[in-house]
Design a protein around this motif. Structure first.
Motif, PDB file in Angstrom:
ATOM      1  N   ASN A   4      -1.170  12.288   8.892  1.00  0.00           N
ATOM      2  CA  ASN A   4      -1.010  12.055   7.452  1.00  0.00           C
ATOM      3  C   ASN A   4      -2.344  12.240   6.716  1.00  0.00           C
ATOM      4  O   ASN A   4      -2.824  11.333   6.049  1.00  0.00           O
ATOM      5  N   PRO A   5      -2.960  13.435   6.816  1.00  0.00           N
ATOM      6  CA  PRO A   5      -4.238  13.657   6.129  1.00  0.00           C
ATOM      7  C   PRO A   5      -4.050  13.619   4.614  1.00  0.00           C
ATOM      8  O   PRO A   5      -2.996  13.984   4.093  1.00  0.00           O
ATOM      9  N   ARG A   6      -5.084  13.154   3.918  1.00  0.00           N
ATOM     10  CA  ARG A   6      -5.013  13.062   2.460  1.00  0.00           C
ATOM     11  C   ARG A   6      -6.418  12.946   1.899  1.00  0.00           C
ATOM     12  O   ARG A   6      -7.377  12.720   2.634  1.00  0.00           O
ATOM     13  N   ASN A   7      -6.521  13.072   0.578  1.00  0.00           N
ATOM     14  CA  ASN A   7      -7.799  12.881  -0.091  1.00  0.00           C
ATOM     15  C   ASN A   7      -8.110  11.391  -0.182  1.00  0.00           C
ATOM     16  O   ASN A   7      -7.195  10.564  -0.258  1.00  0.00           O
ATOM     17  N   ASN A   8      -9.393  11.076  -0.191  1.00  0.00           N
ATOM     18  CA  ASN A   8      -9.813   9.695  -0.382  1.00  0.00           C
ATOM     19  C   ASN A   8      -9.919   9.446  -1.877  1.00  0.00           C
ATOM     20  O   ASN A   8     -10.860   9.859  -2.531  1.00  0.00           O
ATOM     21  N   ASP A   9      -8.918   8.764  -2.442  1.00  0.00           N
ATOM     22  CA  ASP A   9      -8.842   8.582  -3.888  1.00  0.00           C
ATOM     23  C   ASP A   9      -9.900   7.622  -4.426  1.00  0.00           C
ATOM     24  O   ASP A   9     -10.296   7.714  -5.575  1.00  0.00           O
ATOM     25  N   SER A  10     -10.342   6.667  -3.607  1.00  0.00           N
ATOM     26  CA  SER A  10     -11.353   5.690  -4.045  1.00  0.00           C
ATOM     27  C   SER A  10     -12.503   5.675  -3.050  1.00  0.00           C
ATOM     28  O   SER A  10     -12.558   4.804  -2.181  1.00  0.00           O
ATOM     29  N   PRO A  11     -13.416   6.660  -3.137  1.00  0.00           N
ATOM     30  CA  PRO A  11     -14.468   6.767  -2.123  1.00  0.00           C
ATOM     31  C   PRO A  11     -15.401   5.553  -2.041  1.00  0.00           C
ATOM     32  O   PRO A  11     -16.066   5.352  -1.043  1.00  0.00           O
ATOM     33  N   LYS A  12     -15.442   4.721  -3.092  1.00  0.00           N
ATOM     34  CA  LYS A  12     -16.322   3.551  -3.065  1.00  0.00           C
ATOM     35  C   LYS A  12     -15.664   2.345  -2.401  1.00  0.00           C
ATOM     36  O   LYS A  12     -16.315   1.352  -2.119  1.00  0.00           O
ATOM     37  N   LYS A  13     -14.348   2.421  -2.152  1.00  0.00           N
ATOM     38  CA  LYS A  13     -13.623   1.325  -1.509  1.00  0.00           C
ATOM     39  C   LYS A  13     -13.033   1.818  -0.196  1.00  0.00           C
ATOM     40  O   LYS A  13     -12.742   2.999  -0.048  1.00  0.00           O
ATOM     41  N   PRO A  14     -12.829   0.906   0.764  1.00  0.00           N
ATOM     42  CA  PRO A  14     -12.145   1.334   1.984  1.00  0.00           C
ATOM     43  C   PRO A  14     -10.751   1.858   1.648  1.00  0.00           C
ATOM     44  O   PRO A  14     -10.008   1.211   0.903  1.00  0.00           O
TER      45      PRO A  14
END
Length: 201
Positions: free
Chosen positions: A164-174
């Motif tokens: 289930n690869p995806r973009n990291n929508d909130s790079p500052k949060k886990p």
């Protein structure tokens, strides 16, 4: 009378022999098997049933929310399958790993997020980077970055890729998990269409 005096003296000696182990502990949690988490200031450590500090106080533990029977939620570090979550700040991003019951790092902090172990497995999130081209003007590779979920063993071995690869929508949060264990060796994985696939591993 003489017997009574001897009993009183023995009781006094018993009370005197009661030893205080720690001073000024801010929180003490229920035992998790043979150890319990204790808090002092902003740091946590672990004691055994003799009251010996077996893991020194440190500030890198990841706290787990534990609901009580009265609905009150407490947060403290926990050991599951002899592993406890820790985190480390690297380049303004927290990475997650695990220690053992001696306080040794057994899985280095390398994951963008990680669950506690459950029935011998944990879910972790890693970053994957693929080179998809080259920028001639900037003389740099064009990189596509995705986050992906995996199941790992207590030794850190990858057991299954969860597709289930995806973009990291909130790079500052886990990043949040799109997978969850629903039974021992059975996992549900949410896909892009918001439907779920079930895997047995």
């Amino acid at each position: 009378m003489k017997r009574f005096i001897i009993i009183v003296i023995c009781l006094q000696l018993h009370v005197v022999s009661f030893a205080q182990i720690f001073n000024d502990i801010d929180e003490a949690t229920p035992f998790q098997g043979d150890i319990a988490a204790v808090k002092k200031g902003n740091q946590w450590g672990f004691i055994d049933k003799n009251g010996t500090l077996v893991i020194d106080f440190r500030s890198d533990f990841v706290l787990t929310d534990i609901p009580s029977s009265k609905g009150i939620i407490s947060s403290y570090p926990v050991f599951k399958n002899k592993r406890c979550l820790i985190k480390k700040l690297i380049d303004k991003t927290y990475y997650f790993g695990f220690i053992d019951k001696k306080g040794n790092v057994v899985i280095e902090p390398m994951y963008l997020n990680a669950t506690n172990f459950e029935n011998g497995y944990a879910i972790v999130i890693l970053t994957s980077k693929d080179i998809i081209g080259y920028n001639e003007v900037l003389k740099k590779n064009i990189v596509s970055s995705k986050i992906e979920e995996f199941i790992i063993s207590p030794k850190g071995e990858i057991i299954k890729y969860l597709e289930n690869p995806r973009n990291n929508d909130s790079p500052k949060k886990p990043p949040v998990f799109y997978s969850k264990f629903i039974a021992p060796n059975v996992i549900a994985v949410k896909k892009k269409d918001q439907k779920w696939d079930i895997y047995k591993f």
